[in-house]
Design a protein around this motif. Structure first.
Motif, PDB file in Angstrom:
ATOM      1  N   HIS A 293       5.143  13.761  -5.630  1.00 32.29           N
ATOM      2  CA  HIS A 293       4.542  14.115  -6.930  1.00 32.29           C
ATOM      3  C   HIS A 293       5.105  13.238  -8.058  1.00 32.29           C
ATOM      4  O   HIS A 293       5.461  13.733  -9.123  1.00 32.29           O
ATOM      5  CB  HIS A 293       4.767  15.608  -7.220  1.00 32.29           C
ATOM      6  CG  HIS A 293       4.249  16.503  -6.135  1.00 32.29           C
ATOM      7  ND1 HIS A 293       2.906  16.725  -5.925  1.00 32.29           N
ATOM      8  CD2 HIS A 293       4.895  17.209  -5.168  1.00 32.29           C
ATOM      9  CE1 HIS A 293       2.739  17.541  -4.883  1.00 32.29           C
ATOM     10  NE2 HIS A 293       3.934  17.837  -4.412  1.00 32.29           N
ATOM     11  N   ARG A 294       5.135  11.928  -7.790  1.00 33.00           N
ATOM     12  CA  ARG A 294       5.643  10.974  -8.772  1.00 33.00           C
ATOM     13  C   ARG A 294       4.535  10.389  -9.654  1.00 33.00           C
ATOM     14  O   ARG A 294       4.822   9.526 -10.485  1.00 33.00           O
ATOM     15  CB  ARG A 294       6.377   9.834  -8.051  1.00 33.00           C
ATOM     16  CG  ARG A 294       7.622  10.276  -7.260  1.00 33.00           C
ATOM     17  CD  ARG A 294       8.679  10.859  -8.180  1.00 33.00           C
ATOM     18  NE  ARG A 294       9.885  11.236  -7.476  1.00 33.00           N
ATOM     19  CZ  ARG A 294      10.963  10.469  -7.375  1.00 33.00           C
ATOM     20  NH1 ARG A 294      10.976   9.275  -7.935  1.00 33.00           N
ATOM     21  NH2 ARG A 294      12.023  10.893  -6.730  1.00 33.00           N
ATOM     22  N   ILE A 295       3.297  10.830  -9.456  1.00 30.95           N
ATOM     23  CA  ILE A 295       2.181  10.268 -10.212  1.00 30.95           C
ATOM     24  C   ILE A 295       1.541  11.354 -11.072  1.00 30.95           C
ATOM     25  O   ILE A 295       1.107  12.399 -10.566  1.00 30.95           O
ATOM     26  CB  ILE A 295       1.131   9.659  -9.266  1.00 30.95           C
ATOM     27  CG1 ILE A 295       1.744   8.476  -8.520  1.00 30.95           C
ATOM     28  CG2 ILE A 295      -0.119   9.234 -10.035  1.00 30.95           C
ATOM     29  CD1 ILE A 295       0.883   7.911  -7.431  1.00 30.95           C
ATOM     30  N   ALA A 296       1.516  11.123 -12.370  1.00 32.82           N
ATOM     31  CA  ALA A 296       0.924  12.080 -13.305  1.00 32.82           C
ATOM     32  C   ALA A 296       0.262  11.320 -14.453  1.00 32.82           C
ATOM     33  O   ALA A 296       0.799  10.298 -14.905  1.00 32.82           O
ATOM     34  CB  ALA A 296       1.990  13.035 -13.847  1.00 32.82           C
ATOM     35  N   PRO A 297      -0.913  11.797 -14.897  1.00 33.09           N
ATOM     36  CA  PRO A 297      -1.677  12.907 -14.335  1.00 33.09           C
ATOM     37  C   PRO A 297      -2.213  12.553 -12.953  1.00 33.09           C
ATOM     38  O   PRO A 297      -2.428  11.380 -12.652  1.00 33.09           O
ATOM     39  CB  PRO A 297      -2.807  13.103 -15.344  1.00 33.09           C
ATOM     40  CG  PRO A 297      -2.984  11.752 -15.969  1.00 33.09           C
ATOM     41  CD  PRO A 297      -1.617  11.154 -16.041  1.00 33.09           C
ATOM     42  N   LEU A 298      -2.424  13.567 -12.142  1.00 38.00           N
ATOM     43  CA  LEU A 298      -2.848  13.348 -10.761  1.00 38.00           C
ATOM     44  C   LEU A 298      -4.353  13.102 -10.701  1.00 38.00           C
ATOM     45  O   LEU A 298      -5.135  13.953 -11.127  1.00 38.00           O
ATOM     46  CB  LEU A 298      -2.482  14.568  -9.914  1.00 38.00           C
ATOM     47  CG  LEU A 298      -2.806  14.451  -8.419  1.00 38.00           C
ATOM     48  CD1 LEU A 298      -1.910  13.401  -7.771  1.00 38.00           C
ATOM     49  CD2 LEU A 298      -2.630  15.808  -7.729  1.00 38.00           C
ATOM     50  N   PRO A 299      -4.777  11.950 -10.180  1.00 37.23           N
ATOM     51  CA  PRO A 299      -6.205  11.696 -10.029  1.00 37.23           C
ATOM     52  C   PRO A 299      -6.821  12.616  -8.965  1.00 37.23           C
ATOM     53  O   PRO A 299      -6.120  13.164  -8.113  1.00 37.23           O
ATOM     54  CB  PRO A 299      -6.263  10.234  -9.584  1.00 37.23           C
ATOM     55  CG  PRO A 299      -4.911   9.669  -9.926  1.00 37.23           C
ATOM     56  CD  PRO A 299      -3.956  10.808  -9.779  1.00 37.23           C
ATOM     57  N   ARG A 300      -8.140  12.745  -9.006  1.00 30.28           N
ATOM     58  CA  ARG A 300      -8.823  13.633  -8.059  1.00 30.28           C
ATOM     59  C   ARG A 300      -9.076  12.943  -6.720  1.00 30.28           C
ATOM     60  O   ARG A 300      -8.867  13.528  -5.669  1.00 30.28           O
ATOM     61  CB  ARG A 300     -10.151  14.111  -8.654  1.00 30.28           C
ATOM     62  CG  ARG A 300     -10.905  15.120  -7.802  1.00 30.28           C
ATOM     63  CD  ARG A 300     -12.183  15.576  -8.491  1.00 30.28           C
ATOM     64  NE  ARG A 300     -13.109  14.457  -8.681  1.00 30.28           N
ATOM     65  CZ  ARG A 300     -13.978  14.025  -7.755  1.00 30.28           C
ATOM     66  NH1 ARG A 300     -14.012  14.610  -6.561  1.00 30.28           N
ATOM     67  NH2 ARG A 300     -14.789  13.024  -8.018  1.00 30.28           N
ATOM     68  N   ARG A 301      -9.527  11.689  -6.764  1.00 32.41           N
ATOM     69  CA  ARG A 301      -9.784  10.914  -5.543  1.00 32.41           C
ATOM     70  C   ARG A 301      -8.883   9.689  -5.583  1.00 32.41           C
ATOM     71  O   ARG A 301      -8.990   8.856  -6.467  1.00 32.41           O
ATOM     72  CB  ARG A 301     -11.245  10.471  -5.438  1.00 32.41           C
ATOM     73  CG  ARG A 301     -12.245  11.589  -5.380  1.00 32.41           C
ATOM     74  CD  ARG A 301     -13.677  11.058  -5.206  1.00 32.41           C
ATOM     75  NE  ARG A 301     -14.012  10.826  -3.810  1.00 32.41           N
ATOM     76  CZ  ARG A 301     -14.330   9.648  -3.287  1.00 32.41           C
ATOM     77  NH1 ARG A 301     -14.318   8.558  -4.052  1.00 32.41           N
ATOM     78  NH2 ARG A 301     -14.655   9.531  -2.006  1.00 32.41           N
ATOM     79  N   ILE A 302      -7.987   9.595  -4.597  1.00 34.98           N
ATOM     80  CA  ILE A 302      -6.946   8.568  -4.608  1.00 34.98           C
ATOM     81  C   ILE A 302      -7.000   7.751  -3.328  1.00 34.98           C
ATOM     82  O   ILE A 302      -7.017   8.304  -2.220  1.00 34.98           O
ATOM     83  CB  ILE A 302      -5.546   9.203  -4.719  1.00 34.98           C
ATOM     84  CG1 ILE A 302      -5.459  10.197  -5.883  1.00 34.98           C
ATOM     85  CG2 ILE A 302      -4.483   8.123  -4.866  1.00 34.98           C
ATOM     86  CD1 ILE A 302      -4.192  11.019  -5.869  1.00 34.98           C
ATOM     87  N   GLY A 303      -6.995   6.444  -3.474  1.00 41.36           N
ATOM     88  CA  GLY A 303      -6.780   5.570  -2.335  1.00 41.36           C
ATOM     89  C   GLY A 303      -5.330   5.139  -2.311  1.00 41.36           C
ATOM     90  O   GLY A 303      -4.726   4.898  -3.363  1.00 41.36           O
ATOM     91  N   VAL A 304      -4.746   5.053  -1.134  1.00 42.18           N
ATOM     92  CA  VAL A 304      -3.364   4.575  -1.021  1.00 42.18           C
ATOM     93  C   VAL A 304      -3.322   3.545   0.097  1.00 42.18           C
ATOM     94  O   VAL A 304      -3.878   3.763   1.179  1.00 42.18           O
ATOM     95  CB  VAL A 304      -2.370   5.724  -0.760  1.00 42.18           C
ATOM     96  CG1 VAL A 304      -2.714   6.505   0.494  1.00 42.18           C
ATOM     97  CG2 VAL A 304      -0.937   5.195  -0.679  1.00 42.18           C
ATOM     98  N   ILE A 305      -2.713   2.403  -0.194  1.00 41.98           N
ATOM     99  CA  ILE A 305      -2.622   1.342   0.803  1.00 41.98           C
ATOM    100  C   ILE A 305      -1.286   1.437   1.522  1.00 41.98           C
ATOM    101  O   ILE A 305      -0.221   1.342   0.895  1.00 41.98           O
ATOM    102  CB  ILE A 305      -2.797  -0.040   0.164  1.00 41.98           C
ATOM    103  CG1 ILE A 305      -4.210  -0.156  -0.450  1.00 41.98           C
ATOM    104  CG2 ILE A 305      -2.581  -1.142   1.205  1.00 41.98           C
ATOM    105  CD1 ILE A 305      -4.501  -1.477  -1.104  1.00 41.98           C
ATOM    106  N   VAL A 306      -1.342   1.688   2.815  1.00 40.75           N
ATOM    107  CA  VAL A 306      -0.162   1.608   3.681  1.00 40.75           C
ATOM    108  C   VAL A 306      -0.048   0.142   4.078  1.00 40.75           C
ATOM    109  O   VAL A 306      -0.851  -0.358   4.865  1.00 40.75           O
ATOM    110  CB  VAL A 306      -0.327   2.526   4.907  1.00 40.75           C
ATOM    111  CG1 VAL A 306       0.743   2.222   5.944  1.00 40.75           C
ATOM    112  CG2 VAL A 306      -0.271   3.983   4.490  1.00 40.75           C
ATOM    113  N   SER A 307       0.922  -0.548   3.520  1.00 38.02           N
ATOM    114  CA  SER A 307       0.916  -2.004   3.580  1.00 38.02           C
ATOM    115  C   SER A 307       1.372  -2.594   4.907  1.00 38.02           C
ATOM    116  O   SER A 307       1.052  -3.741   5.203  1.00 38.02           O
ATOM    117  CB  SER A 307       1.771  -2.579   2.444  1.00 38.02           C
ATOM    118  OG  SER A 307       3.097  -2.082   2.518  1.00 38.02           O
ATOM    119  N   GLY A 308       2.104  -1.835   5.727  1.00 37.87           N
ATOM    120  CA  GLY A 308       2.543  -2.397   6.998  1.00 37.87           C
ATOM    121  C   GLY A 308       3.261  -1.404   7.887  1.00 37.87           C
ATOM    122  O   GLY A 308       3.672  -0.326   7.450  1.00 37.87           O
ATOM    123  N   GLY A 309       3.399  -1.795   9.149  1.00 38.65           N
ATOM    124  CA  GLY A 309       4.054  -0.928  10.121  1.00 38.65           C
ATOM    125  C   GLY A 309       5.007  -1.668  11.032  1.00 38.65           C
ATOM    126  O   GLY A 309       5.215  -1.266  12.179  1.00 38.65           O
TER     127      GLY A 309
END
Length: 322
Positions: A293-309
């Motif tokens: 919960h480090r992002i505020a205000p919280l958007p409703r539809r969020i994309g997040v890029i998992v950059s690597g594995g």
């Protein structure tokens, strides 16, 4: 690309056409549990399934494939903590040329071995005392190699932006996209694609607390250097943003969130246990920001890029099980 100091949506779209059929179009995953814990709809772009296990292949191939036959015949060089190294090594193999990579001595063994496995020559240095840019530039000049930097290049940035382009094409307009930040190439490309398609979309970067050079730089209005950070997120251990990437990010990035190493561990554990994903620490920082919960205000539809594995089983167990 007429202005080498500016990257456009058209450059990202051109990169997408160039890498089509060579790079993977990676999946976008959903998790009801993740949505519930975050309090939003989350769309996870899984670059851990990209060739070489990270988004870096996109930019490396887009840049190196534009070199002349004469340049390719001499070979290419790069400097990297791991993922870009593997990307350039594989790109060189795909293009029928050779690669020499400058890597930190403490690069995780799995990344070093994978880079060598693609056929690259490796030269090591001490990341806490050596200047990898100076070493890489001197090496390229001495051997007549074309240097493909990890982020400080317009074609590299455009190539990295293709991940966000694919994400938005698949799921439609988002309220925000959350991106791990190291040198700034991925978020610069992402911001170029996202803002080019939907100017109101928020672009939020995530850095480890120990490596907040981009956050400090954006707040100061100039590039700020910090001591080389010590963090489990080795791919985000940058001490200063790139000049070109900062110029893009200063215009287009809305915010930078910070996450702790413990938060990154928790995100890696969640991704493994609940989504069956193996993610390296740098790749998990975006998820860590959402779960923490480090992002505020919280958007409703969020994309997040998992950059690597790219992480060995032994190291993954140490981090997640410890």
């Amino acid at each position: 690309m007429t202005d080498t100091q500016r990257v456009t949506l058209e450059d990202v779209q051109d990169a997408a056409a160039r890498i089509k059929g060579v790079a993977h179009r990676t999946p976008v995953l959903r998790s009801r549990t993740l949505d519930r814990l975050v309090g939003a709809e989350v769309f996870v772009k899984c670059e851990n399934f990209q060739r070489v296990g990270a988004f870096k292949f996109r930019g490396a191939y887009n840049a190196a494939s534009r070199l002349s036959p004469e340049q390719l015949a001499k070979g290419i060089a790069a400097y990297s903590s791991g993922n870009h190294a593997q990307a350039v090594a594989l790109t060189a193999r795909e293009l029928g040329t050779s690669a020499v990579i400058v890597m930190p001595e403490d690069t995780p063994r799995s990344k070093r071995e994978a880079t060598a496995g693609y056929g690259a020559e490796i030269i090591t240095y001490d990341r806490y005392t050596g200047d990898r840019v100076a070493i890489g530039e001197a090496l390229a000049a001495e051997r007549g190699l074309a240097l493909v930097p990890p982020y400080e290049h317009p074609h590299v940035i455009a190539g990295q932006g293709t991940a966000a382009l694919e994400l938005i094409e698949e799921v439609g307009e988002l309220d925000a996209v959350v991106v791990p930040v190291g040198g700034g190439g991925l978020i610069a490309g992402t911001a170029t694609a996202a803002k080019g398609l939907h100017p109101a979309m928020r672009v939020i970067g995530v850095e480890p607390e120990a490596g907040d050079d981009t956050k400090r730089s954006l707040e100061a209005g100039r590039r700020v250097s910090i001591p080389v950070p010590r963090t489990i997120a080795d791919g985000q251990a940058a001490d200063i943003p790139g000049e070109l990437t900062f110029s893009v990010n200063q215009r287009l990035v809305d915010d930078i969130a910070l996450v702790s190493d413990e938060g990154i561990r928790d995100a890696m554990r969640f991704a493994f246990e609940r989504m069956k994903l193996v993610i390296e620490p740098s790749g998990a920082s975006g998820l860590a920001a959402l779960l923490g919960h480090r992002i505020a205000p919280l958007p409703r539809r969020i994309g997040v890029i998992v950059s690597g594995g790219n992480i060995s089983a032994e190291r993954f167990g140490e981090i997640v099980g410890g």
